[in-house]
Design a protein around this motif. Sequence first.
Motif, PDB file in Angstrom:
ATOM      1  N   LEU A   1      75.932   8.073  42.769  1.00  0.00           N
ATOM      2  CA  LEU A   1      76.977   7.340  43.478  1.00  0.00           C
ATOM      3  C   LEU A   1      77.842   6.538  42.508  1.00  0.00           C
ATOM      4  O   LEU A   1      79.072   6.491  42.652  1.00  0.00           O
ATOM      5  CB  LEU A   1      76.364   6.408  44.524  1.00  0.00           C
ATOM      6  CG  LEU A   1      75.782   7.087  45.768  1.00  0.00           C
ATOM      7  CD1 LEU A   1      75.062   6.049  46.637  1.00  0.00           C
ATOM      8  CD2 LEU A   1      76.852   7.792  46.551  1.00  0.00           C
ATOM      9  N   ASP A   2      77.202   5.925  41.517  1.00  0.00           N
ATOM     10  CA  ASP A   2      77.943   5.176  40.502  1.00  0.00           C
ATOM     11  C   ASP A   2      78.858   6.101  39.699  1.00  0.00           C
ATOM     12  O   ASP A   2      80.008   5.765  39.420  1.00  0.00           O
ATOM     13  CB  ASP A   2      76.994   4.438  39.559  1.00  0.00           C
ATOM     14  CG  ASP A   2      76.265   3.290  40.234  1.00  0.00           C
ATOM     15  OD1 ASP A   2      76.717   2.852  41.322  1.00  0.00           O
ATOM     16  OD2 ASP A   2      75.238   2.847  39.690  1.00  0.00           O
ATOM     17  N   LYS A   3      78.343   7.278  39.336  1.00  0.00           N
ATOM     18  CA  LYS A   3      79.164   8.231  38.580  1.00  0.00           C
ATOM     19  C   LYS A   3      80.336   8.723  39.415  1.00  0.00           C
ATOM     20  O   LYS A   3      81.437   8.902  38.902  1.00  0.00           O
ATOM     21  CB  LYS A   3      78.312   9.411  38.116  1.00  0.00           C
ATOM     22  CG  LYS A   3      77.390   9.074  36.980  1.00  0.00           C
ATOM     23  CD  LYS A   3      76.588  10.277  36.543  1.00  0.00           C
ATOM     24  CE  LYS A   3      75.637   9.920  35.424  1.00  0.00           C
ATOM     25  NZ  LYS A   3      74.829  11.074  34.997  1.00  0.00           N
ATOM     26  N   THR A   4      80.087   8.946  40.695  1.00  0.00           N
ATOM     27  CA  THR A   4      81.163   9.383  41.581  1.00  0.00           C
ATOM     28  C   THR A   4      82.234   8.310  41.696  1.00  0.00           C
ATOM     29  O   THR A   4      83.431   8.601  41.645  1.00  0.00           O
ATOM     30  CB  THR A   4      80.600   9.706  42.984  1.00  0.00           C
ATOM     31  OG1 THR A   4      79.600  10.693  42.859  1.00  0.00           O
ATOM     32  CG2 THR A   4      81.681  10.193  43.908  1.00  0.00           C
TER      33      THR A   4
ATOM     34  N   TYR B   1      88.378   6.774  33.425  1.00  0.00           N
ATOM     35  CA  TYR B   1      87.349   7.800  33.241  1.00  0.00           C
ATOM     36  C   TYR B   1      87.994   9.184  33.117  1.00  0.00           C
ATOM     37  O   TYR B   1      87.591   9.979  32.275  1.00  0.00           O
ATOM     38  CB  TYR B   1      86.372   7.767  34.412  1.00  0.00           C
ATOM     39  CG  TYR B   1      85.236   8.748  34.265  1.00  0.00           C
ATOM     40  CD1 TYR B   1      84.211   8.528  33.361  1.00  0.00           C
ATOM     41  CD2 TYR B   1      85.185   9.909  35.030  1.00  0.00           C
ATOM     42  CE1 TYR B   1      83.172   9.421  33.211  1.00  0.00           C
ATOM     43  CE2 TYR B   1      84.153  10.813  34.890  1.00  0.00           C
ATOM     44  CZ  TYR B   1      83.150  10.560  33.979  1.00  0.00           C
ATOM     45  OH  TYR B   1      82.124  11.460  33.837  1.00  0.00           O
ATOM     46  N   VAL B   2      88.975   9.452  33.941  1.00  0.00           N
ATOM     47  CA  VAL B   2      89.676  10.737  33.869  1.00  0.00           C
ATOM     48  C   VAL B   2      90.362  10.875  32.517  1.00  0.00           C
ATOM     49  O   VAL B   2      90.318  11.938  31.886  1.00  0.00           O
ATOM     50  CB  VAL B   2      90.690  10.862  35.035  1.00  0.00           C
ATOM     51  CG1 VAL B   2      91.539  12.108  34.887  1.00  0.00           C
ATOM     52  CG2 VAL B   2      89.975  10.852  36.364  1.00  0.00           C
TER      53      VAL B   2
END
Length: 90
Positions: free
Chosen positions: A55-58, A66-67
């Motif tokens: 969930l944190d990574k999402t 991040y992108v």
Amino acid sequence: MRKKFKFKNILICCILIYIGYTLVSQQVTIRNKKVQLEKLNIELKEATKENQSLLDKTKMSKTYRYVEKLARERLDYIKQGENAVMQKKD
């Protein structure tokens, strides 16, 4: 009279043995279920941690930074005005 007394004693012994066997087998079953429950609780904690991590990574993947970081690392993109520096691979 003597035969009834012996039969009664044998019947009582058989009933006590059956009750003892039942109690012991139930205790063994309870212990096995407790061990199984502990293992399942550990698996649940691990799955919960993994779920939270995903969930944190999402959540992080939806951010612009991040992108941008992924584009720089995987696609070797650079921003306007930056100088590209390449390392020589041996």
